[in-house]
Enzyme design. Sequence first.
Site, PDB file in Angstrom:
ATOM      1  N   GLU A 100       0.807  -1.216   0.000  1.00 34.10           N
ATOM      2  CA  GLU A 100       0.000   0.000   0.000  1.00 34.10           C
ATOM      3  C   GLU A 100       0.850   1.281   0.000  1.00 34.10           C
ATOM      4  O   GLU A 100       0.844   2.055   0.948  1.00 34.10           O
ATOM      5  CB  GLU A 100      -0.973   0.003   1.181  1.00 34.10           C
ATOM      6  CG  GLU A 100      -1.968  -1.141   1.144  1.00 34.10           C
ATOM      7  CD  GLU A 100      -3.061  -0.993   2.192  1.00 34.10           C
ATOM      8  OE1 GLU A 100      -3.553   0.125   2.371  1.00 34.10           O
ATOM      9  OE2 GLU A 100      -3.402  -2.007   2.821  1.00 34.10           O
ATOM     10  N   HIS A 132       1.751   5.012  -0.507  1.00 37.05           N
ATOM     11  CA  HIS A 132       0.967   6.253  -0.569  1.00 37.05           C
ATOM     12  C   HIS A 132       1.875   7.445  -0.835  1.00 37.05           C
ATOM     13  O   HIS A 132       2.188   7.753  -1.963  1.00 37.05           O
ATOM     14  CB  HIS A 132       0.148   6.425   0.703  1.00 37.05           C
ATOM     15  CG  HIS A 132      -1.030   5.521   0.785  1.00 37.05           C
ATOM     16  ND1 HIS A 132      -2.106   5.593  -0.071  1.00 37.05           N
ATOM     17  CD2 HIS A 132      -1.316   4.500   1.634  1.00 37.05           C
ATOM     18  CE1 HIS A 132      -2.996   4.665   0.232  1.00 37.05           C
ATOM     19  NE2 HIS A 132      -2.538   3.972   1.265  1.00 37.05           N
TER      20      HIS A 132
END
Length: 298
Positions: A272, A274
């Site tokens: 993930e 970001h």
Amino acid sequence: MQHSDRSSVRELPVADAKAGPYGITTGPDAALWLTLVHSGEIARLAVDGELSRYPAGSADCRPSIITAGPDGALWFTRSADDHIGRVTVDGTLTAFALPQPGAGPFGICAGPDGALWFTEMSTDRIGRITTDGQIAHFPLPAQGAFPSMITAGPGDALWFTLNQANAVGRLDLDGTVTLHRLPTDGAAPVGITCGADDAVWFVEIAAGQIGRLGADGTIQEFPLPDRSARPHAITTAPSGECWFTEWGANRVGCVTPAGLIIEYDLPTPSSEPHGIAVGPDGAVWTALETGAVARLAP
């Protein structure tokens, strides 16, 4: 498009998935600063791996995007409790409450006027806060637009993405707003940066594309090989290319001013990615919401 292996990427743990590293920037102290969105903390990571963590407010304040301010401190948004936070390099915290509950501050950047500028996702406004905490607002000519990320850019203006209005906006210091509609419907722009080519570069999370808005208002879009990659954040390197995260594909990519895209796989599956920033060591650093940062040496 070119694809690279993961040999030049390494990960450093900074928290666990419950803390959620999210935003990242380089501070004035030659360290990386991160938001831990789920634990309500700010983390400082030296390039040698030394780590410190500081409260950003309450545990559920959701610190989101962080940037270096003009005053030698770090400034960040607290999207859940409507505050703008300031933390010094020794960890001293100050917080400024926004006047309207439910504003949802998210993106933040240092402006050309010595103030900090931020987006409010739920109010269709751009906010400005001085380093002593004076707050002003500028309404946008759109409803339900969901202003997301913001950057200082060409023309001494602020440039921002309107995720739900499918546009990139320009805000001059006198309050004049200009909107540039994107060619691709439903592109849902998020991250934005000022390029080295006097253009604004942005990512389209729903369309799987990188966008460029030139000084003449022309918009170019560069599709990613995997249109479901969900690009999220983007930053500019001193060498001229822009680096971005592919949240849905577990990659970091870069795009040259000519539109050539190169991608790098991250070592840990579903990490993930970001926020992304160029670190004080010249490497590209990415916040991984599963609890680490990735360092890529191009």
